[in-house]
Design an enzyme around this catalytic site. Structure first.
Site, PDB file in Angstrom:
ATOM      1  N   HIS A   1       9.742 -12.938   3.809  1.00  0.00           N
ATOM      2  CA  HIS A   1       9.985 -12.363   5.132  1.00  0.00           C
ATOM      3  C   HIS A   1       9.929 -10.831   5.190  1.00  0.00           C
ATOM      4  O   HIS A   1       9.707 -10.267   6.272  1.00  0.00           O
ATOM      5  CB  HIS A   1      11.360 -12.833   5.632  1.00  0.00           C
TER       6      HIS A   1
ATOM      7  N   TYR B   1      21.134 -15.619  18.903  1.00  0.00           N
ATOM      8  CA  TYR B   1      20.083 -14.701  18.458  1.00  0.00           C
ATOM      9  C   TYR B   1      18.725 -15.299  18.795  1.00  0.00           C
ATOM     10  O   TYR B   1      18.426 -16.424  18.413  1.00  0.00           O
ATOM     11  CB  TYR B   1      20.192 -14.489  16.941  1.00  0.00           C
TER      12      TYR B   1
END
Length: 725
Positions: free
Chosen positions: A470, A586
């Site tokens: 990531h 989120y």
């Protein structure tokens, strides 16, 4: 040992008669062709650098300016208003040139300076135009006159046939929001999640921060914004990703899935052959900058694409680093506990899909067992980062282990030939889909190399998948690559009637090279410890993939509601029904409208969404509240995209406070708030690659992340449209 001898270009032996020198023609030819390929790439990069450097103009426009100036002078007119004469007076070679030559040279120099000035002006104008975001907040179908003029100017200043990185120099820097605006938005976001007393306390902390420390921290942040390309991205990469000491498997890495209902071929090596060749095709386009810049109405930043291939994350005791190499002509392959080096080029050309299939079949048929400690070596990348950093330094810094580790880390990407069968199959398709996604997220905890930019997984029954690291890029960048690979495999390359790749095989190709290791008992003990940590983490993940086919974004749009807002409200409703409460939610939004932008948080749980859900649960007909909640969510998303979000600004203020050695009770509390519901959605970016009318079965379940934290937190990555992420 045959492969090792082939790799030696020359051998010499000292004898009583002298030195016996033996040259390998094949090895020298390969060295020559490899060098030739490298120089071709350098020339392509140089050419593209020039084209991108002068964009939105073109190199040929320089000649046009020179001819125009010379033609004007020929007509006895001075467009420079005396500047050409001034340049002529200061030419260092004025004595050796005739007066006419001096005039021509001076005119060419003036034309060049004028050309550069025009490029700079056009680029600055384009940068200002791309900073305009009011168009995003206008109602669909009701474009203001200002926006119409803006669209026309953007088209004029954007140039023609841009390369992938052509817009990079014209993208605006991400703005730093005002502290009072960020604090106001933050308080609004926590209002539905706190009691009156808690909200009053947070308001007091926020007011105190805004009137005192906030202004001081903001000054430093604005100074950074003036100096750096992006005031967020480097700190975000370092402190959120690279400094994390917990396992990146599950906690950070994410996955991508194959087609849901279609497997183009059940032959493992054949599917791998087409897939790997498609990756090479994409990399070739990437290196030549032939990919079209991704855009909404305006272009998005493409900086994350630079580290897509030939990249690895290297562990460190305090912080990891991301290493990128300019080129790599091979991939690292894992199968049944063995590691192989598979060259993807022969005589300076990429291997065909059929040749890659043949090479991978050799690996599948290789009966050699793993060396001691080799089978579960990848567990080091799945466990905690500090033990991996220490083991790497102690056991992999010299000799054969270093050479083999370098081979993996410098590979274009990592490939796993998995012995399991996955996909939606059997008597319980839903459960098999869960196992498939869970396998892509963490596998056996040792059969992926989680540090590589991405690992491709090829299952025994021909299903494929992806696991991506990531830190170097966000999911939409990898999704763009994955869409291209899936479409190219099925609609461009294809298979023959037997299910094998098309084409012929060069019988003289050398066999894939088996990597060698010398894993000591102490190192094997560390591997076992890392595997135990990773296995415990994997076992703690409860995974379910839900494929929703009742309707898609088309029907939602007919109701004049944003599909993203609709899904977010559905998730809020589901969480409320499950837990009887609302939570901090989120959702990831991109900030690639700005140079080197990455993501911003959309706090999906709002006063409007809570009002709608409470009314719905109370049995009311609440279309008005639904529309208000949807519009509020869209507004939050648009603010996040245009640099007016909450969390990245507060995060950077917190980093500045730590560098200054000052504490802020407000920032400390904000940054410690847990996200109980994590969501993200990425729609398909290359719709033109898929024919959903004639081939509706070619859809994917997309991909997803692991849960953000433990203790009954939820991570949702679901969307009702083809090839979602």
């Amino acid at each position: 040992m045959a492969e090792a001898h082939q790799a030696v270009a020359f051998q010499f032996t000292v004898t009583p008669e002298g030195i016996d020198l033996q040259l390998s023609h094949q090895a020298l030819t390969e060295i020559y062709l490899s060098g030739l390929r490298s120089w071709k790439k350098k020339l392509i990069r140089l050419k593209n650098g020039v084209i991108t450097g002068v964009y939105p103009a073109s190199p040929s426009s320089w000649l046009f300016v020179v001819i125009a100036i010379l033609a004007t002078m020929y007509m006895r007119s001075d467009p420079s208003m005396g500047l050409i004469a001034k340049i002529q007076e200061h030419l260092p070679v004025s004595q050796s040139l005739s007066a006419q030559c001096q005039t021509v040279v001076s005119a060419v120099l003036f034309s060049t300076l004028l050309w550069f000035s025009l490029i700079f002006t056009m680029r600055m104008c384009l940068k200002q135009l791309l900073s305009y975001h009011r168009w995003m907040f206008e109602q669909r179908g009701k474009m203001s006159n200002t926006t119409k003029v803006w669209v026309a100017l953007v088209r004029i200043f954007s140039g023609r046939q841009p390369l992938l990185y052509s817009y990079q120099g014209s993208l605006p820097n991400q703005p730093v929001p005002a502290v009072k605006d960020t604090v106001k938005r933050y308080l609004e976001s926590v209002r539905p999640l706190t009691t009156p007393d808690e909200f009053e306390r947070m308001t007091s902390l926020a007011t105190q921060f805004e009137s005192s420390l906030g202004n001081r921290l903001q000054w430093y942040l604005k100074l950074k914004a003036l100096w750096a390309s992006n005031y967020v991205s480097d700190w975000w990469e370092e402190y959120i990703y690279l400094r994390g000491r917990s396992p990146i498997m599950v906690n950070s890495n994410y996955y991508g899935m194959d087609f849901l209902y279609v497997t183009p071929t059940p032959i493992q090596a054949a599917r791998a052959g087409n897939t790997l060749h498609a990756f090479l095709m994409y990399r070739r386009k990437l290196n030549r900058e032939e990919l079209k810049p991704v855009s909404t109405v305006i272009p998005l930043c493409a900086a994350q694409c630079e580290r897509m291939f030939n990249t690895t994350r290297t562990p460190g005791e305090e912080t990891d680093t991301v290493q990128h190499w300019q080129d790599s002509d091979y991939v690292a392959v894992y199968h049944r506990g063995r590691y192989f080096r598979l060259r993807m080029y022969s005589s300076s050309r990429p291997l065909s899909p059929r040749e890659i299939e043949s090479q991978l079949q050799r690996i599948l048929e290789d009966p050699s067992p793993p060396s001691p400690g080799e089978e579960k070596l990848g567990a080091l990348t799945a466990g905690d980062r500090i033990p991996w950093a220490k083991a790497r330094k102690e056991y992999f810094s010299l000799g054969v282990n270093k050479r083999s580790l370098d081979c993996i880390e410098k590979a274009a990407f990592f490939v796993t030939l998995d012995d399991d069968e996955q996909g939606m199959m059997g008597e319980d398709p839903a459960a098999s889909l869960d196992r498939y996604a869970k396998s892509l997220l963490h596998g056996k905890c040792y059969d992926r190399w989680f540090d590589k930019s991405f690992s491709v997984v090829i299952y025994k029954n021909g299903k494929i998948g992806l696991n991506a690291e990531h830190s170097w890029a966000d999911a939409p960048v990898v999704a763009h690559l994955w869409e291209y690979v899936l479409a190219t495999d099925s609609f461009q390359l294809g298979y023959n009637e037997e299910g094998h790749c098309k084409g012929e095989v060069d019988a003289s190709l050398p066999r894939p090279q088996r990597l060698s290791w010398d894993i000591t008992p102490e190192c094997q003990e560390q591997i076992s410890q890392s595997l135990a940590v990773a296995q415990a983490l994997a076992d703690d993940v409860d995974f379910h993939v839900f494929s929703f086919r009742d309707f898609g974004k088309g029907m939602i749009k007919k109701c004049r509601i944003s599909p993203d807002a609709y899904i977010q409200l559905a998730l809020q409703l589901a969480y409320y029904r499950d837990r009887g409460m609302f939570c901090l939610t989120y959702e990831a939004s991109m900030t690639r409208l700005f140079r080197e932008g990455r993501t911003e948080t959309v706090r999906s749980c709002s006063n409007e969404s809570c009002a709608f859900i409470k009314a719905l649960e109370g049995g009311e007909v609440c279309r008005r509240l639904l529309r208000h909640a949807s519009e509020k969510h869209q507004n939050l998303y648009k603010h996040a995209m245009t640099g007016a979000g909450i969390d990245r600004h507060l995060f950077c203020l917190y980093v500045v406070s730590k560098h200054l050695g000052v504490d802020s009770p407000f920032l400390k509390e904000v940054l410690s708030e847990p996200w109980h519901l994590s969501t993200s959605q990425t729609p398909v970016q290359q719709v033109e690659l898929f024919d959903m009318v004639n081939h509706p079965e070619y859809i994917s379940c997309g991909g997803g992340f692991g849960p953000v934290t433990s203790m009954r937190k939820t991570s949702c990555h679901s969307i009702c449209q083809p090839t979602p992420w």
